[in-house]
Design an enzyme around this catalytic site. Structure first.
Site, PDB file in Angstrom:
ATOM      1  N   HIS A  50       0.871  -1.163   0.000  1.00  0.00           N
ATOM      2  CA  HIS A  50       0.000   0.000   0.000  1.00  0.00           C
ATOM      3  C   HIS A  50       0.914   1.221   0.000  1.00  0.00           C
ATOM      4  O   HIS A  50       2.126   1.109   0.237  1.00  0.00           O
ATOM      5  CB  HIS A  50      -0.869  -0.008   1.260  1.00  0.00           C
ATOM      6  CG  HIS A  50      -2.100  -0.880   1.149  1.00  0.00           C
ATOM      7  ND1 HIS A  50      -3.036  -0.960   2.138  1.00  0.00           N
ATOM      8  CD2 HIS A  50      -2.524  -1.687   0.140  1.00  0.00           C
ATOM      9  CE1 HIS A  50      -4.004  -1.797   1.757  1.00  0.00           C
ATOM     10  NE2 HIS A  50      -3.713  -2.247   0.550  1.00  0.00           N
ATOM     11  N   SER A  77      -7.112   7.655   4.383  1.00  0.00           N
ATOM     12  CA  SER A  77      -7.146   7.099   5.737  1.00  0.00           C
ATOM     13  C   SER A  77      -6.520   5.695   5.756  1.00  0.00           C
ATOM     14  O   SER A  77      -6.863   4.848   4.929  1.00  0.00           O
ATOM     15  CB  SER A  77      -8.620   7.036   6.180  1.00  0.00           C
ATOM     16  OG  SER A  77      -8.725   6.690   7.531  1.00  0.00           O
ATOM     17  N   CYS A  79      -5.467   1.888   6.222  1.00  0.00           N
ATOM     18  CA  CYS A  79      -6.155   0.604   6.444  1.00  0.00           C
ATOM     19  C   CYS A  79      -5.546  -0.099   7.665  1.00  0.00           C
ATOM     20  O   CYS A  79      -4.542   0.356   8.223  1.00  0.00           O
ATOM     21  CB  CYS A  79      -6.006  -0.268   5.190  1.00  0.00           C
ATOM     22  SG  CYS A  79      -4.403  -1.099   5.107  1.00  0.00           S
ATOM     23  N   CYS A  82      -1.633  -0.924   7.281  1.00  0.00           N
ATOM     24  CA  CYS A  82      -0.748   0.241   7.395  1.00  0.00           C
ATOM     25  C   CYS A  82      -0.794   0.816   8.805  1.00  0.00           C
ATOM     26  O   CYS A  82       0.219   1.270   9.339  1.00  0.00           O
ATOM     27  CB  CYS A  82      -1.128   1.278   6.349  1.00  0.00           C
ATOM     28  SG  CYS A  82      -0.952   0.639   4.663  1.00  0.00           S
TER      29      CYS A  82
HETATM   30 ZN   LIG Z   1      -2.969   0.211   3.796  1.00  0.00          ZN
END
Ligand SMILES: [Zn+2]
Length: 145
Positions: A50, A77, A79, A82
């Site tokens: 990501h 925003s 996830c 992350c």
């Molecule tokens: Zn993420």
């Protein structure tokens, strides 16, 4: 626009041009970008890169003292994955471009003492809205749906 959010947005735009998912991120230490990245799911066939993970990866291995003095900027925003990385490395501050198109784990971050600032930037919102409309299947894959 905040200069670091702008850098994250430029990463997102780069990703979009590559045919990828337009989310970008930069890791900032003492006023300097030490890592930048964007979602690499399509480009590299990656299941973990990501935008935030790519920025962390590109910053390379850092000491705990460095992470503790960093801010992470992301166009969207973060996830759960992350968010986990942010908590693992003890990054104290996250600046989020927007959370209208996707609400990540901001509550968990705050509960764990991370400062989360949401800018609701119109360029970030527009970019994600356009992308989700154009490629809903790819987007759902990215968030595990
Ligand atoms: Zn993420």
């Amino acid at each position: 626009m905040d200069a670091f959010l702008k850098a994250a947005l430029e990463e997102a735009e780069k990703g979009l041009k590559e045919g990828g998912i337009p989310i970008g991120s930069v890791l900032v230490h003492q006023g300097k970008i030490i890592g930048r990245g964007h979602n690499q799911r399509v480009q590299r066939g990656s299941v973990v890169l990501h935008a935030e993970m790519d920025a962390l990866e590109n910053a390379g291995r850092q000491s705990a003292a460095i992470y503790r003095a960093c801010s992470l900027y992301t166009t969207l925003s973060p996830c759960p994955m992350c968010t986990g990385a942010i908590l693992l490395y003890g990054i104290p501050k996250v600046i989020v471009g927007e959370n209208r198109t996707f609400m990540g784990e901001e509550e968990l971050l705050r509960a764990r003492g991370v400062s989360v600032e949401v800018l609701q930037d119109s360029s970030c919102i527009e970019m994600m809205s356009d992308f989700i409309r154009a490629a809903p299947g790819l987007w759902n894959e990215d968030i595990g749906m």
